[in-house]
Motif scaffolding. Structure first.
Motif, mmCIF file in Angstrom:
data_model
loop_
_atom_site.group_PDB
_atom_site.id
_atom_site.type_symbol
_atom_site.label_atom_id
_atom_site.label_comp_id
_atom_site.label_asym_id
_atom_site.label_seq_id
_atom_site.Cartn_x
_atom_site.Cartn_y
_atom_site.Cartn_z
ATOM 1 N N ILE A 35 15.964 -15.776 4.412
ATOM 2 C CA ILE A 35 16.579 -15.122 3.259
ATOM 3 C C ILE A 35 15.502 -14.428 2.421
ATOM 4 O O ILE A 35 15.677 -13.296 1.952
ATOM 5 C CB ILE A 35 17.372 -16.140 2.407
ATOM 6 N N GLU A 36 14.359 -15.115 2.253
ATOM 7 C CA GLU A 36 13.246 -14.520 1.500
ATOM 8 C C GLU A 36 12.728 -13.267 2.198
ATOM 9 O O GLU A 36 12.406 -12.255 1.556
ATOM 10 C CB GLU A 36 12.114 -15.538 1.342
ATOM 11 N N PHE A 37 12.648 -13.331 3.515
ATOM 12 C CA PHE A 37 12.198 -12.178 4.292
ATOM 13 C C PHE A 37 13.196 -11.024 4.127
ATOM 14 O O PHE A 37 12.807 -9.858 3.982
ATOM 15 C CB PHE A 37 12.072 -12.562 5.769
ATOM 16 N N GLY A 38 14.479 -11.354 4.119
ATOM 17 C CA GLY A 38 15.503 -10.335 3.900
ATOM 18 C C GLY A 38 15.375 -9.697 2.533
ATOM 19 O O GLY A 38 15.594 -8.484 2.374
ATOM 20 N N LYS A 39 15.024 -10.495 1.520
ATOM 21 C CA LYS A 39 14.821 -9.957 0.172
ATOM 22 C C LYS A 39 13.668 -8.960 0.155
ATOM 23 O O LYS A 39 13.737 -7.923 -0.517
ATOM 24 C CB LYS A 39 14.545 -11.096 -0.812
ATOM 25 N N ILE A 40 12.615 -9.296 0.897
ATOM 26 C CA ILE A 40 11.463 -8.394 0.959
ATOM 27 C C ILE A 40 11.883 -7.051 1.550
ATOM 28 O O ILE A 40 11.538 -5.981 1.033
ATOM 29 C CB ILE A 40 10.330 -9.029 1.785
ATOM 30 N N LEU A 41 12.634 -7.102 2.654
ATOM 31 C CA LEU A 41 13.114 -5.869 3.278
ATOM 32 C C LEU A 41 14.034 -5.110 2.332
ATOM 33 O O LEU A 41 13.915 -3.881 2.177
ATOM 34 C CB LEU A 41 13.858 -6.189 4.576
ATOM 35 N N LEU A 42 14.939 -5.830 1.687
ATOM 36 C CA LEU A 42 15.903 -5.197 0.796
ATOM 37 C C LEU A 42 15.223 -4.491 -0.364
ATOM 38 O O LEU A 42 15.471 -3.301 -0.615
ATOM 39 C CB LEU A 42 16.887 -6.247 0.279
#
Length: 617
Positions: A196-203
């Protein structure tokens, strides 16, 4: 103060030395950094570095995390500038080989180097693939100086040039994503929360980059920013995007600036070229400071860490196995010959982005206690130095050895892209000649490109014109502008570099009225200047051919063209299809036999009139 001034002075000296020796600037920069950094401990009286980047209690430039913050901001600017150069239209036009090199070739490097690092050094998979992501990048700053003086077939130099340009931001993006994937897994493993944290970075990275790119572009187009503030406002927005994105999602700043650069680079911005020039100048200064600092920050213990046979083995696998494998797989089924693929596989120097991000990520992961992070910076620096040294010293010899070195440069450089130049260039192109047009008039260049011609929007007074790889196999120079001073300047400046087989310019009005002083570099005819060429092109926009019977027939035709302003001789075509540029002293051309053709611009010869004139004589 002395250390700061010394870094700037040494950095600019290194840039100058690189320019004089035609080497990638990163080579002297890193060598100087090593000499004043870790290697200085071997020859100084107190065993200390001459330049200590991090404050250690008694000496140093940056306290605490100061160096990390400076490197982060500098890399963000460099990556934004790299993103500006990546255009979708260029990816579509460069051909399948380059497209495969930056996709399939990158994957081969990523997985191949990752596996090699894991099994040779026993590094974790995360660190191994971070290392492999970092060495994907070649970059134009290391490719261009190496190839600048190697005459190569156009296809070979184009592949290497565009691979370096396009893979720069793509490789940086891959390295950023791998680093961020490692970062979110620290301390909690690769759990759902970490993903989820990695997804936030991408987002946040993509959102901030995309949004601010459009906001800045809107402000530029609407003239909300005064011209004199444009560059510094753009710089401040880049830094703002980097910092703000990092606040919302830690470590997403680099991704945001790469995306911002890519988006803006593909917009039709009126001042994009000027913005690029500013960013390039700023990047030169930052790179000069950055790589001396980064190399100086390496310790002797870091060098000792990779002073072993395992490092040599990893280097050899990357250079002699992984790089050629990626090239041959990418070029499968293409028109490239085996020796051309071999040369492209040989030339793969790693560049500035690899070294800069490696130091940034390595120090960050090391501070966070990531196992094996101490290998990242020295291993990447080793690959960068090793590949640059290898290619800079052997590329020319290797090109000669395998037969891709052009013994004679047959390409033609035309200064000026007016209607006259485009008409001539189009004929040359259709007859299989490599021709490049140069003009600082963007409208002329766009018209030339629509005709399928190779054209460069550049100023011939610019110092970096000779860096253009499209000109690597040029041996003929034709100055066809309407300004006689520019034509003469082009001859004086570029005749040795681009005119080894011949250099020519249009005669000027004074020379037309004084045929006794017909210049040796005069082009086409001493009775036709730029104005007459333009008029002939306007009235009869065509290039024609007429069969020649013998030397006398040729001389008769040349004499006839002197009397008719709408017929201008430009080339001789030999029986085997080769083209010879006609100089203004055309009567000195001899040994013309049946099978030759006169190539001329303007209206079609009235053969009946020629027969009548011949009978009258």
């Amino acid at each position: 103060m002395l250390e700061l001034a010394g870094i700037i002075i040494l950095g600019i000296i290194a840039q100058w030395v690189a320019w004089r020796l035609k080497l990638p600037a990163i080579l002297p920069l890193i060598l100087i950094g090593l000499l004043v950094g870790p290697l200085a401990t071997l020859y100084t009286d107190d065993g200390q570095k001459l330049i200590e980047p991090i404050w250690n209690g008694s000496a140093g430039l940056f306290p605490g995390d100061g160096l990390y913050y400076f490197v982060s901001l500098a890399i963000s600017i460099i990556l934004f500038e790299g993103g500006l150069t990546l255009k979708q239209s260029e990816i579509r036009n460069v051909g399948p080989v380059i497209t495969k090199l930056i996709t399939l070739g990158s994957l081969v490097t990523f997985f191949g180097a990752g596996l090699a690092a894991h099994y040779i050094f026993g590094l974790s998979w995360q660190i191994s693939f971070l290392f492999s992501a970092l060495i994907i990048v070649t970059g134009p700053t290391v490719i261009t100086p190496i190839l600048r003086n190697i005459p190569l077939k156009k296809d070979v130099s184009a592949v290497l040039k565009w691979e370096g340009i396009l893979i720069d931001p793509i490789g940086a993006l891959a390295a950023v994503l791998v680093f961020e994937f490692i970062s979110v897994g620290e301390g909690q493993g690769y759990t759902q929360m970490a993903l989820i944290e990695f997804g936030k970075i991408l987002l946040f990275g993509f959102t901030f980059g995309f949004t601010f790119a459009h906001a800045l572009a809107f402000a530029i187009k609407k003239n909300f920013i005064p011209h004199y503030l444009l560059n510094v406002v753009s710089l401040s927005v880049v830094l703002l995007v980097f910092v703000e994105s990092d606040i919302f999602a830690h470590e997403s700043g680099l991704l945001a600036v790469v995306v911002m650069g890519m988006v803006m680079g593909n917009m039709n911005l009126p001042n994009l070229k000027e913005l690029l020039y500013f960013k390039e100048s700023l990047s030169v200064l930052l790179i000069s400071i950055l790589f001396i600092l980064l190399a100086a920050n390496i310790n002797i213990s870091d060098l000792e860490l990779i002073y072993n046979w395992e490092t040599l083995g990893l280097f050899l696998i990357i250079v002699f196995v992984i790089r050629p494998l990626g090239v041959f797989l990418s070029a499968a089924g293409s028109n490239l010959k085996f020796n051309e693929k071999l040369f492209i596989g040989w030339v793969g120097p790693r560049g500035i982005v690899a070294a800069g991000i490696a130091s940034l990520f390595g120090s960050k992961l090391l501070a966070n206690g990531e196992p094996g992070a101490e290998y990242i910076t020295p291993l990447v620096f080793m690959i960068v130095l090793g590949t640059v040294l290898l290619n800079a010293t052997t590329a020319r010899l290797f090109a000669k050895a395998i037969g891709v070195f052009l013994r004679k440069s047959e390409g033609i450089l035309i200064i000026g892209a007016s209607k006259v130049s485009r008409l001539i260039a189009e004929y040359l192109h259709k007859n299989g000649r490599h021709v490049v047009l140069i003009d600082n008039n963007r409208n002329h260049i766009e018209k030339a490109k629509k005709l399928g011609l190779q054209a460069v929007n550049a100023n011939i007074y610019s110092d970096n014109l000779s860096d253009n790889l499209e000109l690597s196999n040029v041996g003929y120079l034709m100055a066809l502008t309407g300004n006689s001073d520019i034509n003469q300047f082009a001859i004086d400046r570029f005749k040795e570099q681009f005119g080894e087989n011949g250099f020519f310019r249009l005669v000027n009005a004074d020379e037309m009225n004084d045929p006794e002083n017909n210049p040796r570099e005069g082009l086409f005819s001493h009775t036709d200047d730029f104005i007459k060429l333009m008029e002939a092109t306007r009235n009869y926009p065509a290039i024609n051919e007429i069969d020649l019977k013998n030397q006398e027939h040729f001389e008769e035709l040349i004499a006839f063209t002197k009397e008719d302003d709408d017929i201008i001789p430009i080339f001789l075509k030999t029986p085997d299809g080769n083209l010879i540029i006609i100089p203004s002293y055309a009567t000195e051309i001899d040994n013309i036999t049946e099978g030759f053709k006169l190539v001329y611009m303007g209206k079609v010869f009235d053969t009946e009139l020629l027969v009548e004139e011949s009978s009258g004589n």
